[in-house]
Every structure is written in structure tokens, then in C-alpha cells.
Enzyme design. Structure first.
Site, PDB file in Angstrom:
ATOM      1  CE1 TYR A   1      11.661  -4.606  -6.564  1.00  0.00           C
ATOM      2  CE2 TYR A   1       9.958  -4.977  -4.918  1.00  0.00           C
ATOM      3  CZ  TYR A   1      10.361  -4.955  -6.239  1.00  0.00           C
ATOM      4  OH  TYR A   1       9.485  -5.275  -7.232  1.00  0.00           O
TER       5      TYR A   1
ATOM      6  CB  CYS B   1      -0.915   0.045   1.232  1.00  0.00           C
ATOM      7  SG  CYS B   1      -1.971  -1.378   1.451  1.00  0.00           S
TER       8      CYS B   1
ATOM      9  N   GLY C   1       1.521   0.082  -5.182  1.00  0.00           N
ATOM     10  CA  GLY C   1       0.286  -0.679  -5.370  1.00  0.00           C
ATOM     11  C   GLY C   1      -0.362  -0.351  -6.689  1.00  0.00           C
TER      12      GLY C   1
ATOM     13  CG  ASN D   1       1.911   1.042   3.883  1.00  0.00           C
ATOM     14  OD1 ASN D   1       1.862  -0.119   3.481  1.00  0.00           O
ATOM     15  ND2 ASN D   1       3.030   1.748   3.870  1.00  0.00           N
ATOM     16  N   GLY D   2       0.209  -1.429   5.833  1.00  0.00           N
ATOM     17  CA  GLY D   2       0.742  -2.332   6.850  1.00  0.00           C
ATOM     18  C   GLY D   2      -0.081  -3.595   6.951  1.00  0.00           C
TER      19      GLY D   2
END
Length: 568
Positions: free
Chosen positions: A318, A77, A103, A177-178
Site C-alpha cells: 500500500y 513520514c 505524509g 521516518n519510523g
């Protein structure tokens, strides 16, 4: 029902596709995989969590799946929140563009206009979900947005965030997000008390916890809810008059704060989103911090006394864009340094250094400079390949990789090539890349990986395969080298990675490299073929650890406020 559907004050629209380099100190006081090149190599797992789950079925019977040709972990996310700008929804739209790499399966925006929360979500890229006419339906000076990665499925649209719900005292929207590791136990408790869930997302549990909280005012409901959460969460909330940003006590996922020249406050997962909308980066949202923005300004609190931060190291390896500053560090500088370390620790006689684009480029530049060997574009990436494509009836070997990566024979023919990539997950893509390079005339192919071997799954908001599918969890380096077919293979040593992070090294999470989890996964342990769906997937009784941990409580009476000047 604890969190009802959108109230009369909430209108919803659904759409299908048509800058400081120094890390700030966190608040420290109690405030506010199918393989055919080689038979499956069975070894004892290097990851203790995998040992727990591997006994349910004989390893010899574990089916390995066709891996995605883009064999990488996926960040799930990206979020954005804006307060105090008359074009909040349009700015959120642009910020989500900048966060699209986090995303690509769904996007949404919730805007507030005259006390009414208006929502538009859809499946697809940001540019497919939104257009001018749709953004016209989202007026207001306050908005939150979300981009999401997920697996395809019939339930995808309803899981696209932000979520909006009405409850007794108004409406609230949230973008998360998570991943919450105690989601299953939270959901079971809430359902036992009468809550009804409409999605399979752990984020919905947060809304239920807020709705059932007895705390007053609203921000204390968030504090109360967060006391019960375990795992990773960087969230932005919006109500009729407030924008709230929250980060979990470990700070697993990034969240930054910035300001536009007109005084508008902006929160985003990465600084690249701030750059696009001309917002100045001010600082991170600290681990365990709650930031409340309303007409009275910006108020900062800390949730609770918290442990050593454990920010995700893979953001620097990344996930994040190279032009972002994440956890107070330049992502570009980190990756360049990782490449330089590889050149020092694993040198090899070579004629040219190339990268697996795009994420391996910066590390390859660092390797080439340190080794004194020219860097060239030996692989060209196509940015126009979707997730699905039509293959001719006569099978083409390594078709998926060839669609995305095209070798440059003029660079490779007769050369000893070092190819730098950010990571190896299942190893399937790496083996295809090596074969592609050799078929294009490379004399030797030496793989250099700008991260340590990945031996464990992530439970903090990253979609990784089960530990049984991770090639480094069941093979040593030489076995992996034989599997992928390279002439040599080297990973970034863990101790060198930590040394490069300097004094901040203890503040990062290395669970995917070590199997040592800062917050033990008490929910569903990943098995072969599983995916992360931000919550419940598959059978409730299949794969859940029989363990529960109580969240640390907080004495809200000890909350202290820190107010910042807000120029409206």
C-alpha cells in the site's frame, strides 16, 4: 539541558500554509472504529498483544469510533537528504513533492549555508508550506527534508520536522521516518538527567542522546545514540559540514541512496523522489548502516551485528508508489503479482474487474489479466477532497465515501463485479463501497483483498488503529463478508504472499498479519481511539507495558570503514 534551543549559529523560520531490481545484501559484519450495519461481534483476540490490553475494560463497553472514510493505515513520514548541489533546498522541495503520499500534514527543510543551519517548517502540503521567496531563504549545497502525517492538534507545528538543535559542539538537524518503541523509557531517563523536551516526538529523544554522548567524532555520537534505540528508524542528519543517513538494524522503513550527474549524493525514502530530481538510484541504505557524506567522500559503516532484516511488507502492499523500487523490488510488479495470486486462489464468475483507486489499481490489473476478464474504471477517485468538508444539514448516506469515490453506472449496471482493494482495516469503508456499487446497479459484488487479514497494530512508524478496532482481529472471513455486504470475500493467503517474495520472504515484517513482533512494543500499546503521534500521546500511566529491554551495545573499537569515491 541536554539539547538546547537553536544556537546563535542556527536561524529558524516557521511557515503556516500560505534502479537495480535485486535486493542487496545487508552489511553482515560488525561494522561501522461506529458500526451500524451489524452489532459489534465480540471474539477472543487473534493478537496476543491485544489480549494483554483487553482486560483493562469489558469488551462490551468498548466504544467504536467513527472511522475516517479513507480507512487505511497511514505511513507517517518521508525523508530526503542532499549533499553537494548548489540548489539543495529546491531539489529537496521537489523530492518532498514526490514523497507527499507518505505524509500530508506537515513539511520542512533544513539547509546548510556557510556552516549555518537554516530551517523552515510548516503545516500543510509541500506546495502550501513552500514558495519561491521561502526557498530563497534556504541557500546552500546541503539540505534535509521531511513530510509528516499526524493527527490534527494544537501541538502539530512544533512536531513538524526536521528538528534543529544546538549543542556544545555545534548544531544538528534530523528528519526521521519510523517509531521508537522504547521512547517512553528513553525520555524518562533523559528527563531524570535534566533534559527538557519541547515536543511529543520520539525524534527529539535522538537529539538529546546525541548531545549527551561522550563519543567523538560526530558520527560516533550517532552510533552511540543508536545503540540505545529500539524500533524503526530511517533518519537523515545534517551538521555544518556533514550529511549522515542511518537505518535501524532491522531495516523496517525504506531508505535509498542515489547520485545526480554533478556528483551530488541523494538519500530518500523512495526511488520516485530520485526520479523526479534526475538522480540515479544506486542502492538501499543497508539495515544497520550509517552513511557519512562530507568533503572527503562517502563513507559507509555498520552500527552493530544485527538480526535478520524485517522490512515492512506494507510498503509493497500500500504505502509506496507503484513506480518506486523498495527493498530492491519493483512495487508495481509486487502488486500485480498479488492480484494474479488472488485470481488463482479465489476465482469467481464475473463480468468486470474494478479497483478501489488508487492503491488497488495495479493488483486489479493483475487479477483481470490472470482471470481473462476486462479491467475497467468502475470507481473514479476525486483528488481534490481535503480532510475536512461541509455536509448539508440533511444527512447524505455514505457522504464521505461519495465525495472521494464516484461509481460509473455504465460499467457496473447489471454486472457481476470483482472489486480489488489493497486491505481492510476497520471494514467501514469497504461496507460503504459495496453498498455504493450495488446502488449503482451492480448485480453481484465480490471483494478481493490484495493482502492477508490485518489482525495487529503496527508500532514501527505506521498509524494503525488498536487491535480491538481491526475487523479481522475479531471476525472471521465469513463474518466480515456479512458485515461489508459483499457476495464473496477473499484475502491474499499469507503463505502465497511469502512464496511470492521468494528468498527475501524471511527479510520482511509480517507483524500486522501475525501479531509476531520482531521488536516487542515496550512503550504505549494502542487502545481504541489511540493515535500515533511519533511519541507520547495521552496519559503517561495509561497503557504502557511494564517491561523494559536493554539495547544491544556495540564495541565502537571494532568499527571498520568502507570508503566510496565522491566526485564533488
Amino acid at each position: 539541558m541536554a539539547a538546547t534551543a537553536a544556537s546563535a549559529a542556527t536561524r529558524s523560520y516557521s511557515a503556516f500554509p500560505t534502479p537495480s531490481p535485486t535486493r542487496l545484501s545487508p552489511c553482515s559484519t560488525p561494522l561501522f472504529l461506529k458500526t451500524n450495519q451489524k452489532p459489534l461481534h465480540i471474539t477472543h483476540s487473534k493478537n496476543p498483544i491485544a489480549d494483554i490490553i483487553s482486560t483493562h475494560k469489558s469488551s462490551e463497553n468498548v466504544p467504536f469510533l467513527d472511522a475516517d472514510d479513507d480507512d487505511k493505515p497511514r505511513e507517517e513520514c518521508g525523508v530526503v537528504g542532499i549533499y553537494g548541489d548548489p540548489e539543495a533546498s529546491r531539489l529537496s522541495y521537489l523530492a518532498l513533492h514526490a514523497l507527499q503520499h507518505r505524509g500530508q500534514e506537515g513539511a520542512g527543510i533544513v539547509a546548510v549555508n556557510n556552516g549555518v543551519l537554516q530551517s523552515l517548517t510548516g503545516v500543510g502540503l509541500v506546495s502550501e508550506v513552500f514558495n519561491q521567496s521561502k526557498l530563497d531563504k534556504l541557500p546552500g549545497d546541503m539540505a534535509i527534508g521531511h513530510v509528516r502525517y499526524s493527527t490534527a492538534g494544537s501541538s502539530m507545528l512544533k512536531n513538524v520536522q526536521p528538528f534543529v538543535a544546538g549543542y556544545r559542539y555545534g548544531s544538528v538537524g534530523v528528519a526521521h521516518n519510523g517509531n521508537l518503541v522504547n521512547y517512553q523509557s528513553l525520555r524518562a531517563q533523559l528527563e531524570e538527567n535534566g533534559s527538557i523536551f519541547n515536543t511529543s516526538s520520539d525524534t527529539e529523544a535522538v537529539l538529546h542522546l546525541i548531545a549527551t554522548s561522550k563519543a567523538r567524532p560526530f558520527f560516533l555520537r550517532i552510533v552511540d545514540a543508536c545503540e540505545k534505540l529500539e524500533g524503526a528508524y530511517s533518519m537523515v542528519f545534517v551538521t555544518e559540514d556533514k550529511l549522515v543517513a542511518v537505518r535501524d538494524p532491522y531495516g523496517f522503513r525504506p531508505l535509498v541512496m542515489g547520485r545526480r550527474s554533478n556528483g551530488a549524493v541523494v538519500f530518500a525514502s523512495e526511488t520516485c523522489a530520485l526520479d523526479l530530481i534526475d538522480a540515479t538510484y544506486e542502492r538501499e541504505v543497508f539495515p544497520g548502516e550509517v552513511v557519512v557524506v562530507d568533503k572527503d567522500g562517502v563513507q559507509s559503516l555498520c552500527l552493530m551485528p544485527h538480526p535478520q532484516p524485517k522490512s515492512c511488507i506494507f510498503e509493497h502492499i500500500y504505502f509506496a508508489l507503484p513506480n518506486s523500487v523498495v527493498f530492491g523490488r519493483s512495487v508495481y510488479e509486487s502488486r500485480r503479482a498479488f492480484g494474479e495470486i488472488l485470481a488463482t486462489e479465489a476465482p469467481v464468475d464475473c463480468d468486470v474487474v474494478i479497483a478501489v483507486p488508487d492503491s488497488g489499481v495495479v493488483a486489479a490489473l493483475g487479477y483481470a489479466e490472470k482471470a481473462g476478464v476486462p479491467f475497467q474504471q468502475g470507481l473514479i477517485r476525486s483528488h481534490y477532497v481535503g480532510r475536512t468538508f461541509i455536509e448539508p444539514s440533511q444527512k447524505i448516506r455514505d457522504f464521505g465515501v461519495k465525495l472521494k469515490l464516484s461509481p460509473v453506472r455504465a460499467v457496473l449496471e447489471g454486472k457481476r463485479v470483482v472489486v480489488v482493494d489493497d486491505s481492510i482495516v476497520r471494514g467501514t469503508t469497504s461496507s460503504k463501497i459495496v453498498r455504493l456499487l450495488k446502488e449503482s446497479g451492480a448485480k453481484e459484488v465480490h471483494m478481493r483483498i490484495a493482502s492477508p487479514p490485518i489482525i495487529a497494530s503496527c508500532y514501527y512508524g505506521v498509524d494503525t488503529p488498536s487491535s480491538e478496532e481491526l475487523i479481522s482481529n475479531r471476525m472471521d472471513v465469513e463474518e466480515i463478508r456479512q458485515f461489508i455486504g459483499s457476495d464473496s470475500l477473499a484475502f491474499l493467503p499469507m503463505e502465497k504472499l511469502q512464496k511470492q517474495m521468494g528468498g527475501d520472504a524471511p527479510s520482511y515484517c509480517y507483524a500486522c498479519f501475525s501479531g509476531n513482533y520482531p521488536v516487542h512494543p515496550t512503550g504505549k500499546v494502542k487502545r481504541v481511539g489511540d493515535f500515533v503521534d511519533d511519541g507520547l500521546s495521552g496519559s503517561v500511566d495509561d497503557g504502557w507495558l511494564k517491561e523494559s529491554r536493554k539495547g544491544a551495545g556495540v564495541d565502537v573499537s571494532k568499527l571498520e570503514w568502507k570508503k566510496e569515491v565522491f566526485n564533488s
